[in-house]
Scaffold this motif. Sequence first.
Motif, PDB file in Angstrom:
ATOM      1  N   PRO A 149       0.828  -1.208   0.000  1.00 50.04           N
ATOM      2  CA  PRO A 149       0.000   0.000   0.000  1.00 50.04           C
ATOM      3  C   PRO A 149       0.865   1.262   0.000  1.00 50.04           C
ATOM      4  N   MET A 150       0.448   2.256  -0.764  1.00 54.22           N
ATOM      5  CA  MET A 150       1.155   3.536  -0.868  1.00 54.22           C
ATOM      6  C   MET A 150       2.631   3.312  -1.217  1.00 54.22           C
ATOM      7  N   ASN A 151       2.827   2.496  -2.224  1.00 53.45           N
ATOM      8  CA  ASN A 151       4.179   2.109  -2.621  1.00 53.45           C
ATOM      9  C   ASN A 151       5.020   3.309  -3.057  1.00 53.45           C
ATOM     10  N   TRP A 152       4.383   4.363  -3.497  1.00 53.33           N
ATOM     11  CA  TRP A 152       5.107   5.530  -3.999  1.00 53.33           C
ATOM     12  C   TRP A 152       5.916   6.218  -2.896  1.00 53.33           C
ATOM     13  N   LEU A 153       5.526   5.990  -1.642  1.00 51.33           N
ATOM     14  CA  LEU A 153       6.261   6.616  -0.549  1.00 51.33           C
ATOM     15  C   LEU A 153       7.687   6.089  -0.428  1.00 51.33           C
ATOM     16  N   SER A 154       7.909   4.854  -0.906  1.00 48.31           N
ATOM     17  CA  SER A 154       9.236   4.255  -0.778  1.00 48.31           C
ATOM     18  C   SER A 154      10.147   4.563  -1.959  1.00 48.31           C
ATOM     19  N   THR A 155       9.679   5.374  -2.899  1.00 44.01           N
ATOM     20  CA  THR A 155      10.477   5.671  -4.093  1.00 44.01           C
ATOM     21  C   THR A 155      11.854   6.255  -3.767  1.00 44.01           C
ATOM     22  N   PRO A 156      11.993   7.200  -2.826  1.00 46.17           N
ATOM     23  CA  PRO A 156      13.334   7.750  -2.543  1.00 46.17           C
ATOM     24  C   PRO A 156      14.320   6.709  -2.003  1.00 46.17           C
ATOM     25  N   PHE A 157      13.796   5.600  -1.467  1.00 52.75           N
ATOM     26  CA  PHE A 157      14.672   4.603  -0.853  1.00 52.75           C
ATOM     27  C   PHE A 157      15.018   3.456  -1.804  1.00 52.75           C
ATOM     28  N   ARG A 158      14.461   3.484  -3.008  1.00 56.25           N
ATOM     29  CA  ARG A 158      14.663   2.372  -3.922  1.00 56.25           C
ATOM     30  C   ARG A 158      15.949   2.524  -4.716  1.00 56.25           C
ATOM     31  N   LEU A 159      16.419   1.372  -5.229  1.00 61.28           N
ATOM     32  CA  LEU A 159      17.547   1.321  -6.143  1.00 61.28           C
ATOM     33  C   LEU A 159      17.036   0.902  -7.520  1.00 61.28           C
ATOM     34  N   PRO A 160      17.825   1.120  -8.576  1.00 62.41           N
ATOM     35  CA  PRO A 160      17.377   0.695  -9.915  1.00 62.41           C
ATOM     36  C   PRO A 160      17.060  -0.800  -9.967  1.00 62.41           C
ATOM     37  N   GLY A 161      16.126  -1.163 -10.810  1.00 67.57           N
ATOM     38  CA  GLY A 161      15.665  -2.546 -10.888  1.00 67.57           C
ATOM     39  C   GLY A 161      16.751  -3.530 -11.241  1.00 67.57           C
ATOM     40  N   HIS A 162      17.676  -3.143 -12.150  1.00 70.42           N
ATOM     41  CA  HIS A 162      18.728  -4.077 -12.550  1.00 70.42           C
ATOM     42  C   HIS A 162      19.751  -4.291 -11.446  1.00 70.42           C
ATOM     43  N   ILE A 163      19.776  -3.416 -10.450  1.00 71.44           N
ATOM     44  CA  ILE A 163      20.667  -3.602  -9.298  1.00 71.44           C
ATOM     45  C   ILE A 163      19.980  -4.455  -8.231  1.00 71.44           C
ATOM     46  N   MET A 164      18.712  -4.192  -7.998  1.00 66.73           N
ATOM     47  CA  MET A 164      17.983  -4.962  -6.985  1.00 66.73           C
ATOM     48  C   MET A 164      17.732  -6.395  -7.429  1.00 66.73           C
ATOM     49  N   ASN A 165      17.460  -6.596  -8.712  1.00 68.98           N
ATOM     50  CA  ASN A 165      17.177  -7.939  -9.235  1.00 68.98           C
ATOM     51  C   ASN A 165      18.047  -8.182 -10.463  1.00 68.98           C
ATOM     52  N   PRO A 166      19.313  -8.546 -10.250  1.00 66.19           N
ATOM     53  CA  PRO A 166      20.231  -8.692 -11.387  1.00 66.19           C
ATOM     54  C   PRO A 166      19.941  -9.898 -12.260  1.00 66.19           C
ATOM     55  N   GLU A 167      19.124 -10.824 -11.794  1.00 65.95           N
ATOM     56  CA  GLU A 167      18.805 -12.023 -12.560  1.00 65.95           C
ATOM     57  C   GLU A 167      17.298 -12.214 -12.613  1.00 65.95           C
ATOM     58  N   PRO A 168      16.781 -12.808 -13.686  1.00 63.43           N
ATOM     59  CA  PRO A 168      15.353 -13.154 -13.723  1.00 63.43           C
ATOM     60  C   PRO A 168      15.042 -14.204 -12.657  1.00 63.43           C
ATOM     61  N   ASP A 169      13.772 -14.309 -12.331  1.00 67.17           N
ATOM     62  CA  ASP A 169      13.336 -15.296 -11.341  1.00 67.17           C
ATOM     63  C   ASP A 169      13.065 -16.619 -12.054  1.00 67.17           C
ATOM     64  N   TYR A 170      13.772 -17.674 -11.619  1.00 68.66           N
ATOM     65  CA  TYR A 170      13.649 -18.969 -12.266  1.00 68.66           C
ATOM     66  C   TYR A 170      13.133 -20.011 -11.270  1.00 68.66           C
ATOM     67  N   PHE A 171      12.528 -21.059 -11.823  1.00 69.46           N
ATOM     68  CA  PHE A 171      12.370 -22.292 -11.069  1.00 69.46           C
ATOM     69  C   PHE A 171      13.694 -23.048 -11.180  1.00 69.46           C
ATOM     70  N   THR A 172      14.143 -23.630 -10.091  1.00 73.50           N
ATOM     71  CA  THR A 172      15.445 -24.294 -10.083  1.00 73.50           C
ATOM     72  C   THR A 172      15.319 -25.721  -9.594  1.00 73.50           C
ATOM     73  N   ALA A 173      16.308 -26.510  -9.951  1.00 68.66           N
ATOM     74  CA  ALA A 173      16.389 -27.901  -9.513  1.00 68.66           C
ATOM     75  C   ALA A 173      17.862 -28.267  -9.395  1.00 68.66           C
ATOM     76  N   PRO A 174      18.205 -29.256  -8.552  1.00 68.43           N
ATOM     77  CA  PRO A 174      19.610 -29.679  -8.430  1.00 68.43           C
ATOM     78  C   PRO A 174      20.153 -30.128  -9.779  1.00 68.43           C
ATOM     79  N   PHE A 175      21.351 -29.690 -10.094  1.00 71.58           N
ATOM     80  CA  PHE A 175      21.948 -29.981 -11.400  1.00 71.58           C
ATOM     81  C   PHE A 175      22.239 -31.469 -11.523  1.00 71.58           C
ATOM     82  N   ASN A 176      21.923 -32.009 -12.679  1.00 70.39           N
ATOM     83  CA  ASN A 176      22.210 -33.405 -13.003  1.00 70.39           C
ATOM     84  C   ASN A 176      22.968 -33.421 -14.325  1.00 70.39           C
ATOM     85  N   LYS A 177      24.218 -33.870 -14.269  1.00 71.67           N
ATOM     86  CA  LYS A 177      25.068 -33.822 -15.450  1.00 71.67           C
ATOM     87  C   LYS A 177      24.511 -34.660 -16.602  1.00 71.67           C
ATOM     88  N   SER A 178      23.882 -35.774 -16.255  1.00 76.52           N
ATOM     89  CA  SER A 178      23.354 -36.643 -17.306  1.00 76.52           C
ATOM     90  C   SER A 178      22.104 -36.064 -17.973  1.00 76.52           C
TER      91      SER A 178
END
Length: 911
Positions: A149-178
Amino acid sequence: MHRLTGKTGEDSLIEMSPTDSFSDDVNGYHHHASSSTGSPEQGRSEIDKQKYSKDSVFFRDGVRRIDFVLSYIDDKDDQRKQERRRVYESNLQKVGLELETEDKTESEDGKTYFVKIHAPWEVLATYADVLKIKVPFKVNDIPDNSEIPMNWLSTPFRLPGHIMNPEPDYFTAPFNKSKSDFFLIEDKETFFPPSTRNRIVYYILARCPYFKDECGDRDKKGIKRLLNNGTYTAAFPLHDSRYWTKSKDPNCESERFSLYKYWAKFFCFFKEQPLNLVRKYYGEKIGIYFAWLGFYTEMLFFAAVVGTICFVYGFLTYDDNEWSKEICSEEIGGNIVMCPLCDQKCTYWRLNITCNSSWQSHLFDNVATVFFAIFMGIWVTLFLEFWKRRQARLEYEWDLVDFEEEQQQLQLRPEYETKCTNRKLNRITQEMEPYLPITSKCARICLSGATVLLWISLIIACIIGVIAYRLAVYASFASIMKNNTATNLDVVAPYVTPQLATSVTASCINFVIIMILNLLYERVAIKITDMEIPKTHVEYENKLTVKMFLFQFVNYYSSCFYVAFFKGKFVGYPGNYTYMFGSSKLRNEECEPGGCLIELTTQLVIVMTGKQVWGNIQEALVPWLMNWWGSRKARSHPESLYSRWEQDYDLQGFGQLGLFYEYLEMVIQFGFITLFVASFPLAPLLALINNIIEVRVDAWKLTTQFRRPVAAKAHSIGAWEEILGGMAVLSVVTNAFIVAFTSDMIPRLVYMYAYRTHDELNMKGYINNSLSVFNISQFSQEERPEEYPSWFNSSITTCRYRDYRYPPDDKKRYEHNMQFWHILAAKLAFIIIMEHVVFMVKFFVAWMIPDVPSDVRARVKRERYLVQEYLHNYEVEKLKIQLSQNSNSDCTCTPMIYPSLSKHEVLSECL
């Protein structure tokens, strides 16, 4: 693929196939200008130093990334070190790592070699499978509907989006080489981020032996031992750029520059922290610390506001302080003659000389004190419960939900594997693993516990020494101030009493002793923890955490406990005083008529503020000075000659326990603002100011003054969470006792409601009521003052002292009167009521607030379901293709695999 083993066949590192390994004779030990081992090009090439940009994180071919760097100084007279390096690097090549050596002639000091290490895809994929590292397989398609709510109030405290979230959000699973084609692999060179790459390489370095196959000496293994015995001088991953400018290489991410620009600068103190970028660059363990520190600082804001309001209330009610008016008035306080506070050297004194300390005490000892003590008991519960929710959200977002089991089973400490010669079958993995016999384990734990008790006893002995100092110098201060009333001391005499001078000097001495003992306890705690041989890194840190916290707890808080709960409680009464060490001349200290609370406040301010100031100076200034001195030669070099690995080599090593000391510092501060907050409501405000600086100081030194730490995973703040919970419970008890026994709140309330001699509900007459009477003729010769003040005359036959006892003309003279027992009962009743009320509220709040948010719980289940479903579909499609390729040309039927396995079954199996 086969395994490299010792004689026993139980210590193994995964070895690449012979086609992936490289020639053992190319090891970089000859004194050439530069050498490259394991590169696609055979042979060595001379590089024009002026044309070749050395501020790069890649090998000379500009393709292979430098994942780790080893440095050493070649001592021709020490053949053993040369042989260790030759065998160790040969074994690293056998497991698939690629090495490139920079000759000492290329270094700025002309004597240091640098071995650059690159992990190719085959090595990364193999060990990612072994370590069960989670990697993306699908972009997260769950809509994020959480709107603030009233998200605009936090604008002065925010950082650019590419700094706050440098990677897209993925579903992940343990790596399996095979099943590598199941995951989202666009480029094998960038699929694993640098933090994951250096974690994998360090895992290999920590377990790679430096003995030949035929020797089989199991103790000779790991980079840590090679660093300890001087074979290598340093081992570290590289920063990706300078912190003040981006890298000129377009393939470098320059995340260090982004962290410095948006996170480490002090003028960003009001901005949010880029925790996702911190996690990506430094790993989850450091990310969790800064997440906790930021959350703790945010919660301190509310405690600081309430504490400041309580302090302001004490200031605004200054004029309503009836007991201080009575102390300061000439008619009441000026006519009350007090008994000497020490034998012989101290004399009689009038009550009104404590006027200033009485007013000062009112700032902290008022009705708001009780409210704030109760508030802090609830605040600490809210802080811990909301942190659990925040931590649970981070666990999901950073793929740490199932991490603990992996950490315990897979990442054994190399020291444990080396020192435990016995083997037993693990019932879960059905593999032989090292173990420590129960007899040896018990013996080590008992010896460790005895050592801890011995050193804690040393702390207590030092505190007793400080108490003896207080008792000895009080008389000296009283004598000096008495004999110098006509000199310059006359100016400060109304403000500096013997009690205050003794308290301040003793607090300063105690602080110096604390700092000295800290240096000893760090080494002792590490040695006895090493002696116990913990199994995993988590277990090692937890054991060390408990020991160091016990040492620090006694070291920092024992003097505060003395002032709060022991000073002035066991002094006896005139004619029958209690002495320290029995027959010694050191009479136990008394509290001033205004109470001991102001002295507890003084002790708290000096120790807490001194620790925070000294800690920030030590954390920021010392590394900066050491780096400035260490890089003094390189500062005159052209930028093109000062290589990335040399720049990082000149920085300080963060160390395996670097984060441990940061937690310890904050937890000790947490104790100050919770255990004794009833005596000093401004403590949260001081802590808030310190932490705002602390966040940026820690970020600055980590980004600019230290080598890049090896990335490590952690799903929580570890044993510190249990310690914080224990301190939260203890804080309710200590604050209840401080209000009851250290402050004068309860005696005043008992007087006002039960013993006042007038009809109005106020505190008039309280001072006279709270002081007992003693006949001065009953002083023994050893207790009588040597000198008397000028105003003292023969008409004065009695003196007053702080207690509730019958007067000398009563048949029960000097015994506790009925008011004393009424006050004691009221104190005990207050403690019981306050503790039960606060604990009931705490448990209710903890029950009302779930540890894991409902949306996070749903997302975890959703992700597990999708992993199962996608893996199922992947296997089906893969087998379809395989069977269609192998089928006869006349077979036109479509193969069906798992025809009966429905989505419902997958979901139920997952949930």
